[in-house]
Design a protein around this motif. Structure first.
Motif, PDB file in Angstrom:
ATOM      1  N   GLN A 186      26.655  49.166 -10.741  1.00 24.31           N
ATOM      2  CA  GLN A 186      25.246  49.081 -10.370  1.00 24.31           C
ATOM      3  C   GLN A 186      24.426  50.148 -11.082  1.00 24.31           C
ATOM      4  O   GLN A 186      23.271  49.895 -11.470  1.00 24.31           O
ATOM      5  CB  GLN A 186      25.071  49.205  -8.856  1.00 24.31           C
ATOM      6  N   THR A 211      22.312  41.635  -8.322  1.00 21.22           N
ATOM      7  CA  THR A 211      22.428  42.650  -7.269  1.00 21.22           C
ATOM      8  C   THR A 211      23.135  42.085  -6.042  1.00 21.22           C
ATOM      9  O   THR A 211      23.885  42.795  -5.362  1.00 21.22           O
ATOM     10  CB  THR A 211      21.036  43.171  -6.877  1.00 21.22           C
ATOM     11  N   LEU A 215      26.498  43.685  -4.342  1.00 22.45           N
ATOM     12  CA  LEU A 215      26.599  43.979  -2.911  1.00 22.45           C
ATOM     13  C   LEU A 215      27.766  43.233  -2.275  1.00 22.45           C
ATOM     14  O   LEU A 215      28.448  43.774  -1.390  1.00 22.45           O
ATOM     15  CB  LEU A 215      25.291  43.614  -2.207  1.00 22.45           C
ATOM     16  N   LEU A 219      30.840  44.947  -0.408  1.00 18.47           N
ATOM     17  CA  LEU A 219      31.179  44.595   0.969  1.00 18.47           C
ATOM     18  C   LEU A 219      32.657  44.258   1.096  1.00 18.47           C
ATOM     19  O   LEU A 219      33.340  44.721   2.021  1.00 18.47           O
ATOM     20  CB  LEU A 219      30.322  43.408   1.422  1.00 18.47           C
TER      21      LEU A 219
END
Length: 242
Positions: A186, A211, A215, A219
């Motif tokens: 990122q 993005t 994520l 997760l």
């Protein structure tokens, strides 16, 4: 008598769990390796092997043709497949890389927590052997052979308590080391230095922002770290809570 039964008995043998202090030390040692820049630069290649192995495995499972794997000295890698340039198979293959180290770490934690150290070591050897057949560059072949040789030596020559300590450390390293590349990804994307990353390829394939994929990777890896950490320490938790 089944001639494979002795081999299966050897692979499925359950080893005695190490003391809690050794599990904790192995976890902190893995955290130190991942957090310290110099050691991370050296060890990150192991995460790359798992990353590219994840791409390759899912490509095969989704019936894409695996053309080869390259591992580079800068700890980057690439997995080449042939098939439809779009569709579920391509999406699954692209999505597998960044979560593979954490999921392999979770599987390792499950085996280690059950005392099946020998089974874990031989499973790693089998996966590395399959991967070696698809390596298409010299550095990659040397890297996989070096890791495979170390695992073989550990499984063949090391005493059980050393095998157990190394297995716990390896599980912690995969669980912790699976998170850092996602954070690095990122950062590179924010600076415009990773236009062809897995997340950006997925964005082009699915029209879902990159993005979101970062994520999602994070997760999955965080969940694997939490549950894997629980598995590695579960048998001692009642003692700690007293």
């Amino acid at each position: 008598m089944n001639p494979l039964k002795p081999l299966w008995n050897h692979l499925s043998a359950i080893q005695i769990a190490p003391p809690l202090w050794l599990v904790v030390i192995s976890g902190f040692a893995a955290l130190g390796v991942v957090a310290y820049p110099a050691s991370w630069h050296i060890s990150r290649g192991l995460i790359t092997i798992a990353h590219e192995g994840g791409h390759a495995l899912v490509a095969v499972l989704t019936r894409r043709k695996l053309r080869g794997i390259r591992l580079h000295s800068d700890t980057s890698g690439v997995t080449l497949t042939k098939g439809r340039p779009t569709g579920p198979g391509m999406i699954a293959t692209a999505a597998a890389g960044y979560v593979a180290p954490s999921l392999i770490g979770l599987g390792s934690a499950w085996l280690v927590s059950g005392g099946r150290i020998t089974m874990l070591l031989w499973a790693v050897l089998a996966l590395l052997t399959c991967m070696l057949l698809m390596i298409r560059n010299f550095f990659g072949a040397v890297s996989v052979l070096a890791v495979g040789g170390a695992v073989f030596a550990l499984s063949w020559f090391a005493p059980p308590h050393v095998q157990s300590a190394c297995a716990y450390a390896a599980a912690w390293f995969l669980l912790l080391g699976g998170v850092r590349p996602i954070l690095e990804l990122q950062t590179k994307r924010r600076l415009g230095r990773a236009p062809d990353s897995d997340a950006d390829q997925l964005a082009r394939l699915t029209r879902v922002p990159g993005t979101f994929w970062v994520l999602l990777f994070l997760l999955v890896s965080a969940a694997a770290l939490v549950y894997g950490g629980y598995l590695l320490t579960a048998r001692w938790l009642p003692l700690v809570s007293r």
